[in-house]
Design a protein around this motif. Structure first.
Motif, short mmCIF file in Angstrom:
data_model
loop_
_atom_site.label_atom_id
_atom_site.label_comp_id
_atom_site.label_asym_id
_atom_site.label_seq_id
_atom_site.Cartn_x
_atom_site.Cartn_y
_atom_site.Cartn_z
N TYR A 63 0.85 -1.19 0.00
CA TYR A 63 0.00 0.00 0.00
C TYR A 63 0.89 1.24 0.00
CZ TYR A 63 -3.29 3.55 1.70
OH TYR A 63 -4.05 4.68 1.83
N VAL A 64 0.57 2.21 -0.88
CA VAL A 64 1.36 3.45 -0.96
C VAL A 64 0.75 4.52 -0.06
CG1 VAL A 64 2.30 5.24 -2.46
CG2 VAL A 64 2.01 2.91 -3.33
N ILE A 65 1.53 4.99 0.89
CA ILE A 65 1.11 6.09 1.75
C ILE A 65 1.45 7.43 1.10
CG2 ILE A 65 1.45 7.19 3.99
CD1 ILE A 65 1.98 4.42 5.16
N SER A 66 2.66 7.53 0.57
CA SER A 66 3.07 8.74 -0.14
C SER A 66 4.10 8.37 -1.20
CB SER A 66 3.66 9.77 0.83
OG SER A 66 4.83 9.27 1.46
N GLY A 67 4.29 9.26 -2.17
CA GLY A 67 5.25 8.98 -3.23
C GLY A 67 4.66 8.10 -4.32
N ALA A 68 5.50 7.29 -4.93
CA ALA A 68 5.06 6.39 -5.99
C ALA A 68 6.09 5.28 -6.16
CB ALA A 68 4.89 7.14 -7.31
N ALA A 69 5.62 4.11 -6.58
CA ALA A 69 6.52 2.97 -6.76
C ALA A 69 5.98 2.05 -7.84
CB ALA A 69 6.68 2.20 -5.45
N VAL A 70 6.84 1.17 -8.31
CA VAL A 70 6.44 0.11 -9.23
C VAL A 70 6.69 -1.22 -8.52
CG1 VAL A 70 6.84 -1.03 -11.44
CG2 VAL A 70 6.93 1.46 -11.29
N VAL A 71 5.64 -2.01 -8.40
CA VAL A 71 5.76 -3.36 -7.83
C VAL A 71 5.86 -4.33 -9.00
CG1 VAL A 71 4.67 -5.13 -6.41
CG2 VAL A 71 4.45 -2.71 -5.79
N VAL A 122 1.08 -9.40 -3.91
CA VAL A 122 2.11 -10.36 -4.30
C VAL A 122 1.73 -11.70 -3.69
CG1 VAL A 122 4.56 -10.95 -4.23
CG2 VAL A 122 3.87 -8.54 -4.30
N PRO A 123 1.31 -12.66 -4.51
CA PRO A 123 0.94 -13.97 -3.96
C PRO A 123 2.09 -14.64 -3.22
CG PRO A 123 0.11 -13.73 -6.19
CD PRO A 123 1.03 -12.57 -5.94
N GLN A 124 1.75 -15.49 -2.31
CA GLN A 124 2.73 -16.17 -1.47
C GLN A 124 3.78 -16.90 -2.31
OE1 GLN A 124 1.02 -18.61 1.60
NE2 GLN A 124 2.85 -19.88 1.84
N GLY A 125 5.05 -16.63 -2.00
CA GLY A 125 6.15 -17.33 -2.64
C GLY A 125 6.59 -16.79 -3.98
N TRP A 126 5.93 -15.77 -4.51
CA TRP A 126 6.28 -15.25 -5.84
C TRP A 126 7.49 -14.32 -5.77
CZ3 TRP A 126 1.79 -14.11 -9.73
CH2 TRP A 126 0.99 -15.25 -9.84
N TRP A 127 8.33 -14.40 -6.76
CA TRP A 127 9.52 -13.55 -6.89
C TRP A 127 9.06 -12.13 -7.24
CZ3 TRP A 127 14.37 -14.37 -5.56
CH2 TRP A 127 15.42 -13.65 -6.13
N HIS A 128 9.56 -11.13 -6.50
CA HIS A 128 9.10 -9.76 -6.71
C HIS A 128 10.09 -8.74 -6.18
CE1 HIS A 128 7.96 -10.58 -2.56
NE2 HIS A 128 7.86 -9.27 -2.36
N TYR A 129 9.85 -7.47 -6.53
CA TYR A 129 10.65 -6.36 -6.02
C TYR A 129 9.86 -5.08 -6.16
CZ TYR A 129 11.83 -6.35 -11.05
OH TYR A 129 11.77 -6.38 -12.43
N GLU A 130 10.22 -4.06 -5.38
CA GLU A 130 9.54 -2.76 -5.41
C GLU A 130 10.57 -1.66 -5.62
OE1 GLU A 130 7.28 -5.55 -2.70
OE2 GLU A 130 9.29 -4.68 -2.53
N MET A 131 10.25 -0.73 -6.51
CA MET A 131 11.17 0.38 -6.80
C MET A 131 10.45 1.71 -6.69
SD MET A 131 13.37 1.15 -10.23
CE MET A 131 14.38 2.63 -10.33
N ALA A 132 11.06 2.66 -5.97
CA ALA A 132 10.50 4.00 -5.85
C ALA A 132 10.79 4.80 -7.11
CB ALA A 132 11.09 4.72 -4.64
N THR A 133 9.79 5.53 -7.59
CA THR A 133 9.97 6.37 -8.78
C THR A 133 9.99 7.85 -8.44
OG1 THR A 133 7.59 6.26 -9.18
CG2 THR A 133 8.96 4.67 -10.34
N VAL A 134 9.76 8.21 -7.19
CA VAL A 134 9.91 9.59 -6.72
C VAL A 134 10.51 9.55 -5.32
CG1 VAL A 134 7.95 10.42 -8.07
CG2 VAL A 134 7.60 9.72 -5.72
N ASP A 135 11.04 10.69 -4.90
CA ASP A 135 11.59 10.78 -3.54
C ASP A 135 10.46 10.74 -2.51
OD1 ASP A 135 14.23 10.89 -4.34
OD2 ASP A 135 14.27 13.08 -4.43
N ASN A 136 10.85 10.46 -1.26
CA ASN A 136 9.92 10.44 -0.13
C ASN A 136 8.77 9.45 -0.35
OD1 ASN A 136 11.35 12.59 1.25
ND2 ASN A 136 10.40 14.00 -0.21
N THR A 137 9.10 8.31 -0.91
CA THR A 137 8.10 7.26 -1.07
C THR A 137 7.98 6.47 0.22
OG1 THR A 137 8.35 7.06 -3.46
CG2 THR A 137 7.56 5.12 -2.30
#
Length: 288
Positions: free
Chosen positions: A73-81, A104-119
């Protein structure tokens, strides 16, 4: 529904907790993770969370949670899951902004990247303590000769490439990471897009994000040029008391025809842009 065996009459029962007091990883003041599990809040039951702070281009490294589903869940900023679907063998990318979520389902390979500051992200799990298998651990703990043999690679090059990974990364790029062969503080003279590292002049950045920005800037410049060409090709009447209607000429007709053709080419380029972005970036960061 989870069954609780908590003795709610016990004097040790806790109902509140300050998550900021349980920081489990810190890269710097803009990139760190706080954690809350049943170990901190004994009434929590079958749930837990990670309180994640990121700046632009920083990534919660590729990993899996083998015992839990994750809701981001994004509280502030922006990201790509980004997640890999093990059934379709697809890399899926979900840009999310404040108020939006990605699962993200259980056990799935994943990562999250911020696309703006203060995410600021909140990762919520359906397990009392989320387990974590990091990509950096798999890379540094698997013998190079196994990678080389399994995937028909040069063992010496595998060792050289993976040698800088000496610990679990958690949030990448690592704080002290520099392009190989570069002394800290020196300028990196090789073009960034030709170097495997996502760094420029000793500072971390995301190459794919930069490429997308460059293409958007090129698109803007082309639009400006087209507007200017169309303006110059128009038949401009003279202003004032003695203004006369200009006579059309063959040169002006050719200019107008050329401007119309350029406009059509620009429209076609606009329509092809998403495909070009995927071809240009090519590694999944194509949905900024």
């Amino acid at each position: 529904m989870a069954v609780s065996y908590m003795d709610f009459t016990s004097p040790s029962v806790r109902y509140t907790y300050d998550v900021s007091k349980n920081q489990i990883f810190k890269k710097d003041n803009q990139n760190y993770i706080n954690s809350l599990s049943v170990q901190q809040l004994n009434t929590l039951g079958n749930a837990s969370l990670l309180d994640i702070y990121l700046s632009t281009g920083n990534v919660v490294e590729p990993h899996t949670h083998q015992n839990a589903t994750e809701l981001v869940y994004v509280i502030s900023g922006a990201a790509v899951v980004s997640i890999i679907n093990p059934f379709t063998k697809e890399l899926l990318n979900f840009p999310i902004t404040p108020g939006q979520v990605a699962i993200v389902p259980q056990g799935w390979w994943h990562y999250e990247m911020a696309t703006v500051d203060n995410t600021h992200l909140l990762a919520i799990f359906d397990a009392p303590v989320p387990e974590f298998i990091a990509g950096s651990d798999m890379l540094r703990l698997t013998p190079a000769k196994v990678f080389a043999h399994t995937y028909c690679l040069n063992e010496a090059k595998v060792k050289e490439t993976l040698a800088p990974i000496t610990d679990t990364v958690v949030i990448g790029p690592p704080k002290n990471c520099m392009p190989q062969g570069q002394v800290q503080g020196q300028m990196h003279h090789q073009p960034p897009q030709q170097h495997p590292s996502h760094y420029q002049q000793g500072k971390p950045y995301n190459r794919d994000y930069e490429l997308l920005q460059q293409q958007q800037q090129l698109q803007f410049q082309q639009q400006q040029q087209l507007f200017q060409q169309q303006f110059l090709a128009q038949d401009q009447p003279q202003h004032g008391a003695y203004a006369t209607e200009p006579q059309p000429s063959q040169v002006q007709s050719q200019e107008q025809s050329r401007a119309q053709q350029q406009r059509q080419e620009f429209i076609e380029q606009q329509q092809r842009l998403p495909f070009l972005q995927r071809q240009l970036i090519g590694n999944g960061w194509d949905q900024f």
